[in-house]
Design an enzyme around this catalytic site. Structure first.
Site, short mmCIF file in Angstrom:
data_model
loop_
_atom_site.label_atom_id
_atom_site.label_comp_id
_atom_site.label_asym_id
_atom_site.label_seq_id
_atom_site.Cartn_x
_atom_site.Cartn_y
_atom_site.Cartn_z
N PHE A 32 0.84 -1.19 0.00
CA PHE A 32 0.00 0.00 0.00
C PHE A 32 0.88 1.24 0.00
O PHE A 32 1.81 1.35 0.80
CB PHE A 32 -0.93 0.00 1.22
CG PHE A 32 -2.03 1.02 1.12
CD1 PHE A 32 -3.01 0.88 0.15
CD2 PHE A 32 -2.07 2.10 1.95
CE1 PHE A 32 -4.03 1.81 0.03
CE2 PHE A 32 -3.08 3.05 1.85
CZ PHE A 32 -4.06 2.91 0.89
N ASP B 122 1.88 -5.74 7.54
CA ASP B 122 0.67 -4.93 7.54
C ASP B 122 -0.51 -5.89 7.32
O ASP B 122 -0.56 -6.59 6.31
CB ASP B 122 0.75 -3.89 6.42
CG ASP B 122 -0.46 -2.96 6.38
OD1 ASP B 122 -1.56 -3.37 6.81
OD2 ASP B 122 -0.32 -1.83 5.87
N TYR C 211 -11.33 -0.70 10.42
CA TYR C 211 -12.51 -0.19 9.74
C TYR C 211 -12.88 -1.00 8.50
O TYR C 211 -13.92 -0.75 7.89
CB TYR C 211 -12.35 1.28 9.37
CG TYR C 211 -11.09 1.62 8.61
CD1 TYR C 211 -10.98 1.41 7.25
CD2 TYR C 211 -10.00 2.19 9.27
CE1 TYR C 211 -9.83 1.72 6.56
CE2 TYR C 211 -8.85 2.51 8.60
CZ TYR C 211 -8.76 2.28 7.23
OH TYR C 211 -7.60 2.59 6.56
N LYS C 212 -12.07 -1.98 8.13
CA LYS C 212 -12.38 -2.80 6.97
C LYS C 212 -13.19 -4.02 7.42
O LYS C 212 -14.34 -3.90 7.79
CB LYS C 212 -11.09 -3.20 6.24
CG LYS C 212 -10.27 -2.02 5.72
CD LYS C 212 -9.04 -2.48 4.99
CE LYS C 212 -8.10 -1.35 4.64
NZ LYS C 212 -8.66 -0.41 3.64
N ARG D 187 -12.66 -3.60 -7.69
CA ARG D 187 -12.52 -4.48 -6.53
C ARG D 187 -13.88 -4.83 -5.95
O ARG D 187 -14.76 -3.98 -5.82
CB ARG D 187 -11.69 -3.80 -5.43
CG ARG D 187 -10.30 -3.38 -5.80
CD ARG D 187 -9.48 -3.04 -4.57
NE ARG D 187 -10.16 -2.13 -3.65
CZ ARG D 187 -9.69 -1.76 -2.46
NH1 ARG D 187 -8.53 -2.25 -2.03
NH2 ARG D 187 -10.36 -0.92 -1.68
#
Length: 400
Positions: A116, A187, A212-213, A359
């Site tokens: 990322f 990560d 939050y995912k 996605r």
């Protein structure tokens, strides 16, 4: 506490707008119904009635460690090894700084081109701040293992690629890194709550992730940092915040790091956001992550088969092999951004990542076979019917 049957029982625990198929839980999870009650209780009873006393009476001060232990169960971490708070960017910065300090004679931080970008930005910023001649070396994801060598100080990598869903072999790469005395920083942004993780069993040194995912704790929810117990009392706290002090309320002028993972606290805990996270974890306490993973893979297989049959112009970029993918399915399509806007307008919410990736997150807590099939039908309508070419879908929003 009784176990919940994934999807059959758990879908009813989320707020999902009628007629919407939400396939973006890999970016922002859906709202657990328990969040509103939990946050309201913190506002009205704890903050409202207790005021500042709530730091003690409601346990606010101890929340980061307590919630960390709840997350630890999701990521295969030892009790007392996870601290919650701040953002993922800050947590990877802390982890990388501590890792470099542990391997001071080496100067290479090894990562991959699928990592990322923010992780890479934080590494670049830290390297520039240190000014000690470190180098951030990027290789293709499939070249990571062959690039591990005795000149590498830190392996700094995201387990699941945010664009393609490609998954690295944590156990294999960590074992090779440890054999070469390389410190590992993982990560888990697209792993935690999506698939089984075994930080302790793999011998990982540091790991960080967001909530939050797939964990569904809400926008801006706090991040977490894992420090292996063998390092906890020696890891350097690069961000020496008030809450990470050994005696924060002694107000000493000099900094002395707290013992264990407590030293990785930085700022004041986000109490309201932490309450939302705790409400989400109430669901996770009652489900089996292995069942989540099995259903995720099956649903991913179904989506791949349906879309490839209906829309041959979409190119699958997610690995087909179960062991090599996370919990999302991604397709490349030249008109991907506009196509995603057309899908969203028809109630199928996924997202887009430049330059051409569509996605679709697979979140078995509230997505089942019927939603997958219906989503594929709508994808076919948009692609085969050329609906994505309409002018209104060409306007690029600030958040894609």
């Amino acid at each position: 506490m009784s176990r919940l049957c994934v999807y059959v029982d758990t879908k009813a625990l989320f707020h999902l707008p009628e007629g919407m198929i939400y396939l973006d839980g890999n970016s922002l999870g859906a709202l657990p119904l328990g969040v509103a009650e939990r946050v309201n209780r913190v506002i009205t009873t704890e903050w409202g009635d207790e005021l500042i006393r709530a730091w003690n009476s409601a346990g606010w001060y101890a929340q980061p460690r307590h919630v960390g232990d709840r997350i630890a169960r999701l990521i295969g971490a030892e009790a007392g090894s996870v601290m919650v708070g701040d953002t993922l960017s800050l947590k990877v910065y802390q982890a990388l700084a501590a890792a470099l300090d542990m391997n001071a004679s080496r100067k290479v931080v090894l990562s991959d081109t699928g990592n990322f970008p923010t992780d890479l930005y934080m590494a670049e910023g830290l390297i520039a701040t240190l000014g000690r001649g470190h180098q951030l070396r990027l290789v293709a994801p499939e070249e990571i293992e062959a690039s591990l060598s005795e000149e590498v100080a830190v392996l700094y990598i995201t387990e699941v690629d945010y664009r393609t869903g490609r998954r690295h072999d944590m156990a294999k790469l960590t074992a090779k890194a440890r054999a070469l005395d390389i410190v590992t920083v993982w990560d888990l942004a697209h792993s935690a709550g999506a698939l089984p993780v075994d930080l302790a069993g793999c011998g990982v040194d540091f790991a960080a992730g967001c909530t939050y995912k797939y964990i569904n704790a809400g926008p801006g929810a706090p991040a977490f940092l894992y420090v292996a117990p063998r390092h906890a009392d020696g890891a350097r706290a690069a961000l020496s915040g008030w809450m990470g002090h050994a005696k924060p309320f002694a107000f000493e002028l000099g900094y002395a790091a707290a013992g264990g993972v407590e030293r990785m606290r930085v700022g004041t805990p986000p109490v309201l956001a932490m309450a939302a996270l705790e409400a989400s974890l109430d669901i996770w306490d009652r489900v089996d992550i292995k069942e989540i993973r099995a259903r995720s893979l099956a649903l991913g297989d179904l989506l791949i088969a349906e879309v490839e049959r209906r829309c041959p112009s979409l190119k699958l970029v997610t690995p087909r092999a179960h062991e090599h993918r996370g919990s999302q399915v991604s397709f490349a399509f030249a008109g991907g951004y506009a196509a995603m806007q057309a899908l969203i307008a028809r109630g199928v919410i996924g997202d887009f990542r430049a330059p051409d990736i569509m996605r679709f997150g697979i979140t078995p807590l509230y997505i089942g076979e019927s939603e997958i099939v219906r989503a594929a039908e709508i994808i076919e309508e948009v692609i085969a019917g050329g609906l994505w070419r309409r002018p209104e879908y060409q306007v690029v929003n600030a958040v894609t």
